[in-house]
Design a protein around this motif. Structure first.
Motif, PDB file in Angstrom:
ATOM      1  N   SER A 148       0.869  -1.155   0.277  1.00 37.06           N
ATOM      2  CA  SER A 148      -0.057   0.037  -0.661  1.00 37.06           C
ATOM      3  C   SER A 148       0.626   1.594  -0.170  1.00 37.06           C
ATOM      4  CB  SER A 148      -1.144   0.021   1.790  1.00 37.06           C
ATOM      5  OG  SER A 148      -1.405  -1.344   1.298  1.00 37.06           O
ATOM      6  N   MET A 149       1.751   0.957   0.983  1.00 37.09           N
ATOM      7  CA  MET A 149       3.118   2.238   0.583  1.00 37.09           C
ATOM      8  C   MET A 149       3.666   2.557  -0.782  1.00 37.09           C
ATOM      9  SD  MET A 149       5.231   1.609   4.502  1.00 37.09           S
ATOM     10  CE  MET A 149       4.338   1.696   5.821  1.00 37.09           C
ATOM     11  N   TRP A 150       4.272   1.197  -1.215  1.00 39.59           N
ATOM     12  CA  TRP A 150       4.929   1.877  -2.113  1.00 39.59           C
ATOM     13  C   TRP A 150       3.391   1.927  -3.505  1.00 39.59           C
ATOM     14  CZ3 TRP A 150       8.741   2.571  -4.326  1.00 39.59           C
ATOM     15  CH2 TRP A 150       8.870   1.646  -5.956  1.00 39.59           C
ATOM     16  N   ASP A 151       1.865   1.811  -3.051  1.00 41.73           N
ATOM     17  CA  ASP A 151       1.197   2.659  -4.377  1.00 41.73           C
ATOM     18  C   ASP A 151       1.029   3.701  -4.394  1.00 41.73           C
ATOM     19  OD1 ASP A 151       0.309  -0.083  -5.002  1.00 41.73           O
ATOM     20  OD2 ASP A 151      -1.413  -0.480  -4.224  1.00 41.73           O
ATOM     21  N   ALA A 152       1.236   4.476  -2.888  1.00 42.49           N
ATOM     22  CA  ALA A 152       0.816   5.631  -3.125  1.00 42.49           C
ATOM     23  C   ALA A 152       1.884   6.392  -3.117  1.00 42.49           C
ATOM     24  CB  ALA A 152       0.649   5.679  -1.168  1.00 42.49           C
ATOM     25  N   PHE A 153       3.635   5.960  -3.055  1.00 44.32           N
ATOM     26  CA  PHE A 153       4.517   6.369  -2.928  1.00 44.32           C
ATOM     27  C   PHE A 153       4.670   6.558  -5.068  1.00 44.32           C
ATOM     28  CE2 PHE A 153       6.673   4.927   0.946  1.00 44.32           C
ATOM     29  CZ  PHE A 153       5.964   5.279   0.875  1.00 44.32           C
ATOM     30  N   GLN A 154       4.478   5.545  -5.434  1.00 45.95           N
ATOM     31  CA  GLN A 154       3.947   5.974  -6.637  1.00 45.95           C
ATOM     32  C   GLN A 154       2.813   7.179  -7.376  1.00 45.95           C
ATOM     33  OE1 GLN A 154       3.937   1.887  -8.011  1.00 45.95           O
ATOM     34  NE2 GLN A 154       6.339   1.962  -9.015  1.00 45.95           N
ATOM     35  N   ASP A 155       2.026   6.977  -7.032  1.00 46.77           N
ATOM     36  CA  ASP A 155       1.036   7.937  -7.007  1.00 46.77           C
ATOM     37  C   ASP A 155       1.597   9.413  -6.815  1.00 46.77           C
ATOM     38  OD1 ASP A 155      -0.769   6.384  -7.807  1.00 46.77           O
ATOM     39  OD2 ASP A 155      -2.079   6.352  -6.076  1.00 46.77           O
ATOM     40  N   MET A 156       2.574   9.351  -5.302  1.00 43.97           N
ATOM     41  CA  MET A 156       2.601  10.932  -4.945  1.00 43.97           C
ATOM     42  C   MET A 156       3.682  11.296  -6.161  1.00 43.97           C
ATOM     43  SD  MET A 156       2.196  10.927  -0.681  1.00 43.97           S
ATOM     44  CE  MET A 156       3.739  10.111  -0.980  1.00 43.97           C
ATOM     45  N   GLN A 157       4.726  10.558  -6.578  1.00 46.83           N
ATOM     46  CA  GLN A 157       5.597  11.168  -7.625  1.00 46.83           C
ATOM     47  C   GLN A 157       5.056  11.503  -9.277  1.00 46.83           C
ATOM     48  OE1 GLN A 157       9.614   8.906  -7.978  1.00 46.83           O
ATOM     49  NE2 GLN A 157       8.501   7.748  -7.082  1.00 46.83           N
ATOM     50  N   ARG A 158       3.337  12.263  -8.641  1.00 48.19           N
ATOM     51  CA  ARG A 158       3.003  12.467 -10.311  1.00 48.19           C
ATOM     52  C   ARG A 158       2.643  13.829 -10.234  1.00 48.19           C
ATOM     53  NH1 ARG A 158      -0.005   7.259 -11.011  1.00 48.19           N
ATOM     54  NH2 ARG A 158       1.785   5.608 -11.624  1.00 48.19           N
ATOM     55  N   VAL A 159       2.140  14.220 -11.328  1.00 53.23           N
ATOM     56  CA  VAL A 159       2.090  15.873 -11.284  1.00 53.23           C
ATOM     57  C   VAL A 159       0.306  15.606 -11.070  1.00 53.23           C
ATOM     58  CG1 VAL A 159       1.512  17.638 -12.941  1.00 53.23           C
ATOM     59  CG2 VAL A 159       3.764  16.432 -12.981  1.00 53.23           C
ATOM     60  N   THR A 160      -0.433  14.630 -11.710  1.00 56.93           N
ATOM     61  CA  THR A 160      -1.940  14.073 -11.423  1.00 56.93           C
ATOM     62  C   THR A 160      -1.532  13.971 -10.079  1.00 56.93           C
ATOM     63  OG1 THR A 160      -1.748  13.409 -13.518  1.00 56.93           O
ATOM     64  CG2 THR A 160      -3.752  13.121 -12.372  1.00 56.93           C
ATOM     65  N   PRO A 161      -3.145  14.957  -9.512  1.00 58.38           N
ATOM     66  CA  PRO A 161      -2.850  14.615  -7.574  1.00 58.38           C
ATOM     67  C   PRO A 161      -3.827  13.129  -7.491  1.00 58.38           C
ATOM     68  CG  PRO A 161      -4.543  15.999  -8.652  1.00 58.38           C
ATOM     69  CD  PRO A 161      -4.028  15.540  -9.581  1.00 58.38           C
ATOM     70  N   MET A 162      -2.556  12.411  -6.254  1.00 59.12           N
ATOM     71  CA  MET A 162      -3.174  11.344  -6.016  1.00 59.12           C
ATOM     72  C   MET A 162      -4.562  10.810  -5.697  1.00 59.12           C
ATOM     73  SD  MET A 162      -1.573   8.986  -2.754  1.00 59.12           S
ATOM     74  CE  MET A 162      -2.118   9.481  -2.250  1.00 59.12           C
TER      75      MET A 162
END
Ligand code: ADP
Ligand code: MG
Length: 708
Positions: free
Chosen positions: A293-307
């Motif tokens: 779950s952490m990994w999923d979130a970290f990948q989202d947060m690296q993007r410009v499109t908001p998690m």
């Protein structure tokens, strides 16, 4: 007498003729349903004539055509035509269950065979029917311990001389969703009166989409769905209505996704050291599901499109640690975070956990609390700290979304128990930064993953599907009503041993007011009789002003036994609580019972969940037994769905979806097709200017749908 001889169908036809075709937007009251029924229909989400028409039967009761008595099968529904024998009503000798009248008779079919009939508490039957009438009856043929099988509480219709079959009963009868006081027969009559208006229903599905998927126009679907000539007609009608519901929902999601993509967030880069540091400070190893779950979130947060992520995990699965990891990552990128919880007590517990997980490990990372009960100077201090960018995380309640709360650099917004907040509140929280923060919603409602994806179509979903190792399973027992004393004794024994207990009361009659009353009365009884002093008993319910104060006393151990209604947030950590006693357990969903159970068993001691049922039938007890054998919240949620339907699981109409649509959500291919149609429509008409009917439907859907 002649008037009484009208069959149900003719009554309906008469109603249809007398009343001009009703307006589709007119309130159901225009169908002359009576004010009590207006209220009952409202509980089902039916306010207008159009609402009534759009709600198809969810199933059919098949009585078949007229059958000779000699060919009846016990346990099956049937229609029998014949002559009524002697009929008499009487009062029962013993009356334990509210039984007031018993009306007995029998029907003799054309072959001369007799079938006994009985009606309970339907005194009017004895007045309407008389010996020698030619009638049809339709109902379930039941076996009896003594005597021949009989039909109890059958529908009946008085037939004109020579008629071979009834027109208003028997055959296929619709089953509608009901609340107390309504019958499917009544609804069918109102629907029949409303049907002429079906042609005025707006069709939310563009003709092209209907053609591609071979779906009926709405008017036809409504007519065939309520009064089908064949099972196929009903199936096609249902298919079309389900498709339309999901199409509305998916279009709403697609619009939200498009909007999110247009508002950029600040990317938060992944830094391995942050995770290493966090792990050292936690004092326990992360579970596989937490790491994923952490990994999923970290990948989202690296993007410009908001998690935009839903973190779905059972009670006690360790969602807070996942949230803390995201906060730490944001902090490393120079961004602040905010965590909003539905109650002050939860906010305070979060404060303690986040401080424990983060402050010692990360230099300069400070966590603050903002709740309305704080002193004005303290609130001011926290607000200044947030606005200046000094503190890394503010944890709080609704106080966070007030106007004067500002963040210098808000990078991440997290909502706990997300179903407790409305769309607007979550939006206000996300508006606290400059630009759009990354967003995470946490929930302990165990929704199966496929369903979550379809329901929260605009969010990504992470599921924590395992508990940290070493938890002692909660001993779960179903206690029959006559053994209640045994449950009390267990509570007393645990409390004498220094531990604490919850006693939960269900929401009866769907009103917190009456639940509060029931809980208050029980509290009086328990504290005066069952758990007399020196036991200390406390009470919380939704209408109590000092809820938080009472909860605090329980957390501090000043209250040993807490009597509570189900609506009260008991999502608090009280490791010393070892008994969860649930009254009226049969009124709760299995997944909900599992959530209550999760409130105990948080410490090192052996814990107990005691389920007491109001309805001691085998069916009800069998259902409760599942909680004793299944320890996985997601599996219990699946069982709930199987037994009670999806609507029950998700709470009353939480998503404004019918049971049928909920069931269809389990077909990923169908959902995908519908999602594609929604996206294509929006690609060609981004603000739905050329599809006003769809635009209106989406707006309605968003108003009732609980999504981020
Ligand atoms: P929830 O998902 O219900 O919010 P919490 O985050 O409150 O759960 O965690 C419940 C308890 O389990 C807390 O006391 C927490 O410190 C502990 N915990 C969390 N993750 C782990 C783990 N991987 N191993 C052991 N204990 C854990
Ligand atoms: Mg939690």
């Amino acid at each position: 007498m002649r008037a009484a001889r009208q069959g149900a169908q003719r009554t309906i036809n008469a109603v249809v003729r007398l009343v001009a075709p009703p307006n589709i937007d007119a309130p159901v009251a225009t169908l002359k349903v009576g004010s009590a029924n207006v209220e009952r229909l409202k509980k089902l989400g039916i306010k207008t004539v159009g609402d009534l028409l759009l709600e198809l039967p969810f199933d059919w009761e098949s009585y078949g055509g007229p059958t000779p008595v000699a060919r009846l099968t016990v346990g099956e529904s049937a229609t029998v035509v014949g002559t009524l024998g002697a009929i008499r009503s009487r009062r029962p000798k013993v009356n334990r269950t509210g039984l007031k009248t018993i009306t007995e008779s029998h029907i003799v079919d054309d072959a001369g065979d007799e079938l006994p009939l009985v009606w309970f508490n339907q005194a009017f039957v004895g007045q309407r029917l008389k010996s020698g009438d030619r009638i049809a009856v339709a109902g379930l043929v039941r076996a009896r311990k003594y005597g021949d099988p009989r039909m109890s509480n059958p529908h009946f219709e008085i037939l004109p001389a020579g008629a071979a079959a009834p027109t208003g009963i028997g055959g296929l009868q619709p089953k509608y969703h009901l609340v107390k006081g309504l019958t499917s027969k009544k609804i069918a009559q109102w629907v029949a009166a409303a049907l002429p208006a079906a042609d005025h229903l707006e069709d939310v599905l563009p003709a092209e989409i209907r053609r591609r998927h071979q779906l009926l126009p709405v008017a036809e679907a409504v007519r065939n769905g309520h009064q089908p000539e064949s099972p196929a007609e009903y199936r096609d009608a249902r298919k079309r209505m389900t498709f339309a519901e999901l199409f509305e929902l998916q279009t709403a999601f697609a619009m939200m996704r498009a909007q999110q993509a247009s508002e950029p967030a600040v990317p938060i880069p992944y830094v391995q050291e942050v995770i290493d540091t966090l792990k050292v400070g936690l004092g326990f190893g992360l579970t596989r599901a937490q790491r994923q779950s952490m990994w999923d979130a970290f990948q989202d947060m690296q993007r410009v499109t908001p998690m935009n992520r839903l973190l779905n995990g059972d009670v006690g699965s360790g969602k807070t640690a996942v949230a803390a990891a995201c906060v730490a990552m944001a902090h490393a990128a120079g961004m602040q975070s905010v965590v909003m919880a539905p109650t002050e007590i939860l906010a305070r517990q979060h404060l303690a956990k986040f401080r424990g997980y983060l402050e010692a490990s990360f230099r300069g990372l400070s966590v603050e609390l903002l709740v309305s009960s704080q002193s004005a100077p303290e609130r001011k201090r926290v607000k200044t700290s947030a606005a200046s960018g000094h503190c890394a995380l503010v944890v709080g309640t609704h106080a966070l979304i007030e106007d004067d709360v500002q963040f210098a650099q808000l990078g991440l917004a997290i909502v706990d128990e997300q179903h407790r907040f409305g769309t607007r509140q979550r939006e206000l929280l996300r508006a606290k930064g400059r630009g759009r923060p990354h967003f995470m919603a946490m929930t302990a409602t165990p929704i199966p993953r496929t369903l979550a994806l379809a329901l929260y179509g605009e969010m990504s979903v992470s599921t924590i599907d395992e508990l940290p190792p070493g938890r002692i399973p909660v001993v779960t027992e179903v206690i029959p009503p006559d053994e209640r004393e045994r449950a009390y004794e267990l509570v007393r024994a645990e409390v004498r041993a220094g531990r604490q207990a919850f006693v939960i009361y269900p929401l009866i009659e769907e009103s917190e007011k009456s639940a509060a009353k029931a809980a208050t009365a029980e509290y009086e009884r328990l504290s005066k009789e069952v758990f007399r002093s020196p036991f200390t008993v406390g009470l919380v319910h939704g209408r109590l002003k000092e809820k938080d104060a009472v909860m605090q006393q329980f957390v501090r151990g000043q209250i040993q036994i807490l009597v509570a209604t189900a609506v009260v947030e008991v999502g608090v950590d009280v490791p010393n609580a070892t008994v969860m006693m649930i009254e009226g357990a049969d009124r709760f969903g299995l997944a909900q019972l599992h959530q209550f159970r999760g409130r105990v068993g948080r410490g090192a001691e052996k814990s107990y969940a005691l389920l007491l049922a109001d309805d001691p039938s085998k069916q009800s007890l069998d259902r409760l037994m599942l909680v004793t054998t299944i320890t996985d919240g997601f599996r219990l949620a699946e069982e709930d769905m199987r037994i009670r339907g999806m609507g029950e699981l998700m709470g009353e109409r939480q998503h404004g979806l019918s049971d049928l649509a909920m069931r269809a959500l389990k077909e990923p291919e169908l959902v995908n097709e519908i999602r594609q149609e929604a996206e294509e429509l929006l690609a060609s008409d981004p603000d739905l200017a050329r599809h006003p009917v769809v635009a209106r439907a989406v707006e309605r859907r968003l108003a009732v749908t609980s999504i981020s």
